[in-house]
Write an enzyme that holds these catalytic residues in place. Structure first.
Site, PDB file in Angstrom:
ATOM      1  N   TRP A  65     -13.071 -36.315 -14.761  1.00 44.53           N
ATOM      2  CA  TRP A  65     -12.886 -37.640 -14.760  1.00 44.53           C
ATOM      3  C   TRP A  65     -11.530 -38.109 -14.235  1.00 44.53           C
ATOM      4  CZ3 TRP A  65     -15.015 -34.415 -18.398  1.00 44.53           C
ATOM      5  CH2 TRP A  65     -16.334 -34.723 -18.838  1.00 44.53           C
ATOM      6  N   GLU A 117     -24.658 -38.890 -11.786  1.00 41.93           N
ATOM      7  CA  GLU A 117     -23.910 -40.408 -11.866  1.00 41.93           C
ATOM      8  C   GLU A 117     -23.086 -40.789 -10.954  1.00 41.93           C
ATOM      9  OE1 GLU A 117     -22.609 -39.875 -16.159  1.00 41.93           O
ATOM     10  OE2 GLU A 117     -24.617 -39.085 -16.772  1.00 41.93           O
ATOM     11  N   TYR A 187     -27.986 -44.464 -20.906  1.00 45.35           N
ATOM     12  CA  TYR A 187     -27.452 -44.380 -22.251  1.00 45.35           C
ATOM     13  C   TYR A 187     -27.806 -45.650 -22.909  1.00 45.35           C
ATOM     14  CZ  TYR A 187     -25.887 -39.594 -21.974  1.00 45.35           C
ATOM     15  OH  TYR A 187     -25.941 -38.319 -21.516  1.00 45.35           O
ATOM     16  N   GLU A 224     -30.913 -37.641 -18.306  1.00 43.22           N
ATOM     17  CA  GLU A 224     -29.890 -37.744 -19.489  1.00 43.22           C
ATOM     18  C   GLU A 224     -30.128 -39.228 -20.364  1.00 43.22           C
ATOM     19  OE1 GLU A 224     -25.766 -37.583 -19.359  1.00 43.22           O
ATOM     20  OE2 GLU A 224     -25.899 -35.830 -17.753  1.00 43.22           O
TER      21      GLU A 224
HETATM   22  C1  BMA Z   1     -19.898 -35.309 -21.475  1.00 41.81           C
HETATM   23  C2  BMA Z   1     -19.362 -35.366 -22.816  1.00 41.81           C
HETATM   24  C3  BMA Z   1     -17.973 -34.287 -22.594  1.00 41.81           C
HETATM   25  C4  BMA Z   1     -18.651 -32.918 -22.084  1.00 41.81           C
HETATM   26  C5  BMA Z   1     -19.234 -32.954 -21.023  1.00 41.81           C
HETATM   27  C6  BMA Z   1     -19.824 -31.603 -20.586  1.00 41.81           C
HETATM   28  O1  BMA Z   1     -20.832 -35.963 -21.282  1.00 41.81           O
HETATM   29  O2  BMA Z   1     -20.069 -34.803 -23.785  1.00 41.81           O
HETATM   30  O3  BMA Z   1     -17.413 -34.196 -24.107  1.00 41.81           O
HETATM   31  O4  BMA Z   1     -17.324 -32.048 -22.002  1.00 41.81           O
HETATM   32  O5  BMA Z   1     -20.393 -33.983 -21.224  1.00 41.81           O
HETATM   33  O6  BMA Z   1     -20.948 -31.110 -21.353  1.00 41.81           O
END
Ligand code: BMA
Length: 298
Positions: A65, A117, A187, A224
């Site tokens: 990120w 994404e 989501y 997802e």
């Molecule tokens: C993201 C969150 C984070 C996590 C990552 C990998 O969407 O859940 O907290 O580190 O996925 O699982």
């Protein structure tokens, strides 16, 4: 999932973030040994495995990120300052997949979903941080390197977010030869108030990928989803099921239940407000869990 409905999910997703660093534990503080063991268990149950990769930022050393510094994708492409480092990172991923075997030595199949994404801009490989050509190159390097390293147990999923259909979805598509499945990550945000918008967006996205799947001859999936903290008691049968019911998706997957973050969970636990509804969802003949899949192949 098992503690609420008595069965395992047919599809389980794992994240390889930090494997690139050679760490023993993932970014979510789970050992890769445990991840490997649970993947093998899932395979033995007849289940499917999906893998995402929230890798670090190779230029800054920050996380996925960390988007403050421009040029991260450029830096890993051939000629870039981090190209060699990036290849070494891919080699660690390759080693993990090559080592994912049963006791008999059979390699376990996995659906790998790299660079997900990317139609959003929250990851360093996102839309605002590279050109379409650079993004495609990222895929190509990834795929070619894993191929060269002998990784032959993967299917590859393309999974943009819900930023749009048509050109928005396809602009950065690396090509049919690189991708095996077309997905979408989407989501429900804003609790109950977000239900209507979520339904509308997902119907539009899933209608579009149904069409794309036919055109490109690829299976499709809802790669997802979730309503964080499951604040609607009827979310499973009243919101999610009516959406997924209408499209020929291979699977739908909800995100993780974090141990270290309050309210960061997407599957119910016993006593959670949506647990009873989840059992209804599980019992619906349209949903298949681990045992159902086993029965199909008996
Ligand atoms: C993201 C969150 C984070 C996590 C990552 C990998 O969407 O859940 O907290 O580190 O996925 O699982």
């Amino acid at each position: 999932v098992k503690s609420v409905c008595g069965d395992y999910p047919a599809v389980m997703s794992f994240d390889l973030g930090h494997i690139e660093l050679g760490d023993a534990k993932s970014l979510d503080n789970i050992t890769f040994e445990k991840i490997r063991t649970e993947m093998i268990n899932q395979y033995k149950r007849g289940g499917m495995i999906s893998v995402s990769w929230h890798l670090n930022n190779p230029l800054t050393g920050g996380d996925s990120w960390d988007v403050k510094t421009p040029g991260v994708v450029t830096s890993v492409l051939p000629g870039g300052a981090k190209h060699e480092l990036f290849l070494a990172w891919l080699d660690r991923v390759a080693a993990f997949f090559n080592n994912l075997t049963t006791e008999e030595g059979d390699k376990i199949p996995v659906l790998f979903r790299p660079w997900h994404e990317h139609t959003g801009s929250w990851f360093w490989w996102g839309k605002e941080h590279c050109t379409p050509e650079q993004y495609k190159q990222l895929w190509q390097i990834t795929r070619n390197r894993l191929d060269v390293k002998g990784v032959n147990n993967l299917l590859y999923a393309y999974s943009p977010g819900t930023e749009g259909i048509g050109d928005v979805y396809m602009e950065r598509y690396p090509g049919d030869e690189y991708v095996d499945l077309l997905g979408v990550d989407g989501y429900q945000f804003g609790g109950e108030a977000g239900a209507e918008g979520f339904t509308k967006t997902m119907n539009s996205m899933l209608t579009f990928i149904t069409k794309m799947g036919k055109e490109h001859n690829k299976p499709i999936a809802f790669t997802e989803t979730g309503l964080e903290a499951l604040t609607m008691s009827n979310w499973w049968t009243e919101i999610l099921l009516p959406i997924v019911d209408k499209y020929p998706i291979a699977y739908v997957l909800v995100w993780r239940n974090a141990r270290e973050r309050d309210n960061h969970f997407y599957a119910p636990y016993p006593g959670q407000v949506s647990a009873t509804d989840f059992v209804k969802f599980y019992q619906n003949p349209k949903t298949l869990f681990s045992q159902d899949v086993k029965n199909l192949y008996k």
